[in-house]
Scaffold this active site. Structure first.
Site, short mmCIF file in Angstrom:
data_model
loop_
_atom_site.label_atom_id
_atom_site.label_comp_id
_atom_site.label_asym_id
_atom_site.label_seq_id
_atom_site.Cartn_x
_atom_site.Cartn_y
_atom_site.Cartn_z
N SER A 7 14.75 -25.10 23.28
CA SER A 7 13.38 -25.17 23.83
C SER A 7 13.42 -25.10 25.35
CB SER A 7 12.71 -26.45 23.33
OG SER A 7 11.36 -26.51 23.72
N HIS A 56 5.78 -25.14 20.39
CA HIS A 56 6.27 -23.99 19.62
C HIS A 56 5.40 -23.67 18.41
CE1 HIS A 56 9.65 -24.01 22.29
NE2 HIS A 56 9.89 -25.26 21.99
#
Length: 253
Positions: free
Chosen positions: A87, A187
């Site tokens: 991430s 996300h």
């Protein structure tokens, strides 16, 4: 094969930068980074409490700064073949590979954190880690609950993201569910409002092709184009992290 791995959001802890400020040069570096992005990294990494560093706009720059300091303390030049980040750790990885400068990495993550915090504030959402259970059963339960498999981390861990009420009722057979200390459904489509502003800023950043292979969260592919790496980092804000595929690439390399 040696790979350098940078962690993502949720890895922050109060006082995590305290060991670094014992070195005056590292403390001064943190001050210069803080001035460059108008955020007090020294405070966030030493005296801020858990709630303050849980804030997305604070957590993300703090994690990248910690990653850059940690890597800088290692004598690894020329000794690793790949970098990867989970991430927000992709920004750390991009800097370690020479795609962007340290300052530009921190500027990027500052904008990313602010825009993602704005997107998260639009509607209550969150993330929960699902540990164990049959993969197909877990994925089906996530879909049936109207949630998204935002992080497929491999090793029997999948992170579901979305509406807080749906997350609270999620209980796939044979698994354990643990709420994560993050302030949004990262996300997923919940983050779509952050992509445009982050992308506009990222387009102003100078990039270079990486000195080592950079693994992408999208599909585990090894990338060798600096601009593609940054473009993928932007789009990944609203798309799932396939860390399982990154690990598969490392195992096969």
């Amino acid at each position: 094969m040696l790979a350098l791995i940078a962690p993502g959001q949720g890895s922050q802890t109060p006082g995590m930068l305290l060991p670094w400020i014992a070195d005056p040069s590292k403390a001064e570096l943190l001050r210069s980074w803080s001035d460059a992005i108008d955020l007090d990294l020294l405070h966030l990494g030493t005296t801020a409490d858990a709630d303050e560093i849980r804030d997305t706009a604070n957590a993300q720059p703090l994690i990248v700064a910690a990653g850059l300091l940690s890597a800088g303390a290692l004598d690894l030049k020329g000794k690793f073949s790949f970098v990867a980040g989970h991430s927000v750790g992709e920004i750390t990885a991009a800097a370690l590979a020479g795609v962007v400068s340290e300052i530009d990495a921190l500027r990027l993550v500052r904008v990313r954190g602010i825009e993602m915090a704005k997107a998260a504030a639009v509607s209550p959402s969150g993330m929960s880690a699902i540990l164990g259970g049959d993969r197909d059963v877990v994925l089906a339960a996530i879909t049936q609950a109207g949630l998204v498999a935002a992080n497929d981390n491999g090793g029997g861990q999948i992170v579901a993201a979305g509406d807080l009420t749906a997350l609270a009722s999620l209980a796939p057979e044979g698994s354990r569910v643990r709420a994560l200390q993050v302030a949004g459904a990262f996300h997923t489509h919940f983050m779509a409002p952050a992509v445009a502003a982050f992308g506009d800023f990222a387009a102003t950043i100078t990039t270079s092709d990486p000195l080592v292979g950079v693994l992408s969260n999208r599909d585990g592919e090894i990338l060798n184009s600096g601009r593609e790496i940054i473009d993928r980092i932007v789009s990944q804000v609203a798309n799932p992290v396939r860390w399982d595929l990154c690990m598969a690439t490392m195992q096969a390399s």
